[in-house]
Design a protein around this motif. Structure first.
Motif, PDB file in Angstrom:
ATOM      1  N   ILE A  65       0.847  -1.202   0.000  1.00 50.62           N
ATOM      2  CA  ILE A  65       0.000   0.000   0.000  1.00 50.62           C
ATOM      3  C   ILE A  65       0.885   1.255   0.000  1.00 50.62           C
ATOM      4  O   ILE A  65       0.681   2.171  -0.800  1.00 50.62           O
ATOM      5  N   PRO A  87      -5.221  -3.109  -6.481  1.00 46.35           N
ATOM      6  CA  PRO A  87      -5.226  -3.835  -5.224  1.00 46.35           C
ATOM      7  C   PRO A  87      -5.444  -5.327  -5.423  1.00 46.35           C
ATOM      8  O   PRO A  87      -5.986  -5.759  -6.425  1.00 46.35           O
ATOM      9  N   GLN A  92      -6.310  -3.559   0.722  1.00 44.73           N
ATOM     10  CA  GLN A  92      -5.631  -2.734  -0.301  1.00 44.73           C
ATOM     11  C   GLN A  92      -6.662  -1.897  -1.068  1.00 44.73           C
ATOM     12  O   GLN A  92      -6.432  -0.719  -1.362  1.00 44.73           O
TER      13      GLN A  92
END
Ligand code: AP5
Ligand code: MG
Length: 210
Positions: A65, A87, A92
């Motif tokens: 992240i 993600p 995420q």
């Protein structure tokens, strides 16, 4: 255009991303490529990520992240980007939403490139990459154009059958749950990733037109 490419390992995200980023003139932000570069350079992040990647496990959310939020904050991503491989978990996806909301921007599309598990191992174990140009080849389906290129091709450390099977299981267990998250936002587009690469590019462009 701010978009995300989701799909199982070997779905063709990297192959298609290289074409779409040219079409839309946006940066290709591949979490896997960034992590592999960090491993190669031997940075602290690379040293941490290496073991997870070799086994086909996911690198911890906090590491990825931070890396991606920093990258999308750079000037070249101000008006658009294509995220490939991020993600990959629900936390995420939520962290990305927070970062985009803070920047006052929204995603335009999340493309799910669908390829059945039965085709994945063959795509992965024959994949090779040109370290000079980043071009992705497949020894059977899209072989290198010359002996000179063939001689310098490299194979990813996680492209063994064993790691591939683990990556697929991580995909179904941890990444597939982000699909309903984006479906609920009304921005998910499903695209069939089986067929010739040119056909798939055409499908992707059509799905991104509306
Ligand atoms: P990453 O690099 O993202 O790998 P991946 O998602 O497993 O996907 P691949 O790059 O293997 O496949 P692709 O969809 O790009 O397919 P490609 O176009 O190359 O991640 C690697 C690792 O990094 C993860 O396992 C994890 O450890 C870590 N990581 C990365 N992001 C993370 C995150 N967000 N969180 C946590 N950890 C993270 O195509 C594959 C092959 O098929 C090629 O040989 C190609 O030539 C061939 N091919 C392409 N299209 C076709 C077609 N239409 N027909 C036949 N063959 C085709
Ligand atoms: Mg890739």
């Amino acid at each position: 255009m701010r978009m995300i490419f989701v799909g199982p390992p070997g779905a063709g995200k990297g192959t298609q991303a290289a074409r779409l980023v040219e079409h839309f003139a946006i940066p290709h932000i591949s979490s896997g490529d960034m992590l592999r570069a960090a491993v190669k350079e031997g940075t602290a992040l690379g040293v941490e990520a290496d073991g997870y990647m070799k086994r086909g496990d996911l690198v911890p959310d906090a590491v990825v992240i931070g890396m991606i939020v920093e990258r999308i904050g750079k000037a070249d991503a101000a008006t658009g980007f294509m995220l490939d491989g991020f993600p990959r978990t629900r936390p995420q996806a939520e962290a990305l939403d927070v970062a985009l909301t803070a920047a006052g921007v929204k995603l335009d599309a999340v493309v799910l490139l669908e390829v059945p598990d039965s085709l994945i191992v063959e795509r992965i174990v024959w994949r090779r990459t040109d370290p000079d140009t980043g071009t992705i080849y497949h020894l059977k389906f899209s072989p290198p154009e010359s002996d000179e290129i063939a001689a310098r091709l490299q194979q990813r450390k996680d492209d063994t059958e064993e790691a591939c099977i683990n990556r697929l299981s991580k995909y179904h267990g941890e990444t597939a749950p982000i699909v309903p998250f984006y479906e609920a936002q009304g921005i998910l587009r499903r695209v069939d990733g089986v067929g010739a690469p040119d056909e798939i590019t055409a499908r992707l462009l059509t799905s991104l037109q509306h």
